[in-house]
Design an enzyme around this catalytic site. Structure first.
Site, short mmCIF file in Angstrom:
data_model
loop_
_atom_site.label_atom_id
_atom_site.label_comp_id
_atom_site.label_asym_id
_atom_site.label_seq_id
_atom_site.Cartn_x
_atom_site.Cartn_y
_atom_site.Cartn_z
N GLY A 12 43.53 30.83 39.03
CA GLY A 12 43.65 29.87 40.14
C GLY A 12 42.50 30.07 41.12
O GLY A 12 42.63 29.83 42.33
N ASP A 38 40.50 29.14 36.02
CA ASP A 38 41.31 28.06 36.58
C ASP A 38 41.51 27.01 35.50
O ASP A 38 40.78 26.99 34.51
CB ASP A 38 40.61 27.43 37.81
CG ASP A 38 41.59 26.75 38.76
OD1 ASP A 38 42.17 25.73 38.37
OD2 ASP A 38 41.78 27.26 39.88
N TYR A 146 59.81 25.15 45.96
CA TYR A 146 58.72 26.13 46.13
C TYR A 146 59.29 27.45 46.69
O TYR A 146 59.01 28.53 46.16
CB TYR A 146 57.69 25.52 47.09
CG TYR A 146 56.55 26.41 47.48
CD1 TYR A 146 55.60 26.84 46.56
CD2 TYR A 146 56.38 26.81 48.82
CE1 TYR A 146 54.53 27.64 46.94
CE2 TYR A 146 55.32 27.60 49.21
CZ TYR A 146 54.40 28.02 48.27
OH TYR A 146 53.33 28.81 48.67
N LYS A 150 59.47 31.10 44.90
CA LYS A 150 58.84 32.29 45.48
C LYS A 150 59.85 33.43 45.64
O LYS A 150 59.54 34.59 45.39
CB LYS A 150 58.19 31.95 46.84
CG LYS A 150 56.93 31.10 46.73
CD LYS A 150 55.82 31.83 46.02
CE LYS A 150 54.53 31.04 45.94
NZ LYS A 150 53.50 31.66 45.11
P1 NAD Z 1 45.73 25.88 45.55
O1 NAD Z 1 46.62 24.78 45.10
O2 NAD Z 1 44.63 25.58 46.48
O3 NAD Z 1 45.11 26.63 44.28
C1 NAD Z 1 45.84 26.88 43.12
C2 NAD Z 1 44.88 26.84 41.95
O4 NAD Z 1 45.63 27.08 40.76
C3 NAD Z 1 44.19 25.47 41.78
O5 NAD Z 1 42.79 25.61 41.73
C4 NAD Z 1 44.75 24.93 40.46
O6 NAD Z 1 43.83 24.17 39.71
C5 NAD Z 1 45.11 26.24 39.75
N1 NAD Z 1 46.12 26.03 38.71
C6 NAD Z 1 47.18 25.19 38.75
N2 NAD Z 1 47.86 25.25 37.59
C7 NAD Z 1 47.22 26.17 36.82
C8 NAD Z 1 47.43 26.66 35.52
N3 NAD Z 1 48.47 26.21 34.76
N4 NAD Z 1 46.60 27.60 35.03
C9 NAD Z 1 45.55 28.04 35.78
N5 NAD Z 1 45.28 27.58 37.01
C10 NAD Z 1 46.11 26.65 37.52
O7 NAD Z 1 46.70 27.01 46.15
P2 NAD Z 1 46.33 28.14 47.21
O8 NAD Z 1 46.60 27.61 48.56
O9 NAD Z 1 45.03 28.73 46.88
O10 NAD Z 1 47.51 29.16 46.90
C11 NAD Z 1 47.35 30.28 46.04
C12 NAD Z 1 48.65 31.06 46.05
O11 NAD Z 1 48.96 31.46 47.40
C13 NAD Z 1 49.87 30.28 45.57
O12 NAD Z 1 50.74 31.14 44.90
C14 NAD Z 1 50.52 29.82 46.85
O13 NAD Z 1 51.89 29.60 46.70
C15 NAD Z 1 50.25 31.00 47.75
N6 NAD Z 1 50.32 30.65 49.17
C16 NAD Z 1 49.39 29.82 49.73
C17 NAD Z 1 49.49 29.50 51.08
C18 NAD Z 1 48.49 28.59 51.74
O14 NAD Z 1 48.68 28.25 52.92
N7 NAD Z 1 47.42 28.20 51.07
C19 NAD Z 1 50.53 30.03 51.86
C20 NAD Z 1 51.49 30.83 51.24
C21 NAD Z 1 51.35 31.17 49.90
N1 SER Z 2 51.00 26.76 53.10
C1 SER Z 2 52.09 26.79 52.18
C2 SER Z 2 52.77 25.48 52.11
O1 SER Z 2 52.78 24.81 53.12
C3 SER Z 2 53.08 27.86 52.57
O2 SER Z 2 53.38 28.58 51.45
O3 SER Z 2 53.29 25.15 51.09
#
Ligand code: NAD
Ligand code: SER
Length: 318
Positions: A12, A38, A146, A150
């Site tokens: 990812g 990715d 979601y 988690k």
């Molecule tokens: P994002 O959606 O920006 O990135 C996720 C990436 O995973 C994307 O580039 C997508 O193409 C890739 N992906 C999707 N399906 C896939 C697959 N089957 N195989 C390989 N790659 C795949 O998400 P993010 O914001 O970077 O979040 C990353 C992690 O952090 C997630 O687990 C998310 O739940 C967690 N998280 C994010 C936030 C936030 O605010 N961004 C907050 C809490 C938790």
């Molecule tokens: N930024 C994330 C969301 O809004 C929190 O996990 O889904």
């Protein structure tokens, strides 16, 4: 400190966190020792900085082949479907968020990987959790698919650690704010969009109400928290589900005011949509005293400092 012999796979890597985490890991482990992967194409910011493979985390055999072929010793699993997108397709969100994690944990066990990182979220908390300074251990009844995925994932991590000795570590990230790579469909995305719109349009239509307080964190703090947790001695890790970490808490009205300090004619309107209900189910702020005690967590950015940095960097980018 990281062991130079480690070889890291980021799954990812083209997403909001993945791009910045991959670049930070490459600084620590060396460019060729961090393989970015990715489902979608390589993010332009990663191009030329190290190896990239196209990979679907749902294809366990292909993932296993890559881990063996590339001599991977650590996996950072970031592929997931976030809160708002998850509500549009709950089955897909559950399937990816669960099976992707189980594939990684199984391979980590079979190949005796040194470490696994997998992020959880403040979305594990639900309407019955305390709203202010929500503690590590409390009532947890998530109402989004979601959040359910988690919370279940946290217990799978704990299970693989207790039963098979997999050194998997996790943080419940707050909403993350960054300027390098776009967010991927979360409820907290407004706090990213607002900066670009303020610079480009001098106005923003916010999908949350003005007084919706949520836990948030600036990306440099999130990357540092991740690396500090991953480099902490195993003996200091008392939480094998996922750690609460806190950065800041603010409302749309407050972030707009912080932007107006730099762009006085910026205006904001509020048109809440279905994401309001998700936001209302989450706490407003987080108690991270256990992360502070176990591995010395301390954020560096507040709203004022983050707004100045976001606007400065977005201006340079445009
Ligand atoms: P994002 O959606 O920006 O990135 C996720 C990436 O995973 C994307 O580039 C997508 O193409 C890739 N992906 C999707 N399906 C896939 C697959 N089957 N195989 C390989 N790659 C795949 O998400 P993010 O914001 O970077 O979040 C990353 C992690 O952090 C997630 O687990 C998310 O739940 C967690 N998280 C994010 C936030 C936030 O605010 N961004 C907050 C809490 C938790
Ligand atoms: N930024 C994330 C969301 O809004 C929190 O996990 O889904």
């Amino acid at each position: 400190m990281p062991a130079r012999k480690d070889k890291v796979l980021v799954i990812g890597a083209s997403g909001q966190i993945g791009v910045e985490l991959t670049l930070a890991l490459r600084k620590q482990y060396g460019n060729n020792n961090v393989v970015a992967s990715d489902l979608r194409e390589e993010n332009p910011l990663l191009k030329g900085t190290g190896p990239y493979v196209s990979l679907d985390v749902m294809n366990k055999e292909m993932l296993h082949v890559q881990v063996i072929r590339q001599n991977i010793t650590q996996i950072y699993l970031l592929a997931a479907i976030l809160s708002a997108t998850g509500e549009k397709n709950p089955n897909l969100a559950w399937h990816l968020n669960m099976q992707g994690l189980l594939n990684v944990l199984d391979i980590a066990r079979e190949e005796k990987l040194h470490k696994v990182y997998w992020p959880s979220s403040i979305a594990v908390f639900g309407p019955t959790s305390p709203k202010v300074n929500c503690p590590q251990k409390t009532v947890i009844e998530p109402t989004t698919v979601y959040g359910i995925s988690k919370y279940a994932g946290e217990f799978w991590c704990n299970y693989y650690h207790q039963r098979f000795g997999v050194d998997v570590r996790s943080i419940r990230y707050p909403g993350l704010i960054s300027y390098k790579s776009a967010p991927g469909g979360g409820t907290t995305d407004y706090a990213v969009e607002i900066y670009a719109e303020a610079l480009e349009q001098k106005k923003y239509n916010c999908f949350l109400k003005e007084d919706t307080y949520l836990p948030m964190m600036y990306m440099p703090d999130a990357i540092r928290a991740t690396l500090e947790l991953m480099h902490a001695p195993a003996a200091s890790i008392s939480v094998r589900t996922s750690y609460n970490v806190s950065g800041m808490s603010f409302s749309p009205k407050e972030i707009a005011e912080s932007i107006q300090d730099h762009i006085p004619d910026f205006t904001i309107q509020y048109k809440p949509d279905s994401r309001q209900q998700i936001a209302d189910s989450w706490p407003q702020s987080i108690d991270d005293s256990i992360a502070q005690k176990d591995w010395g967590w301390k954020p560096q950015y507040d709203l004022i400092k983050m707004t100045a940095d976001m606007l400065e960097n977005l201006q340079v980018k445009s």
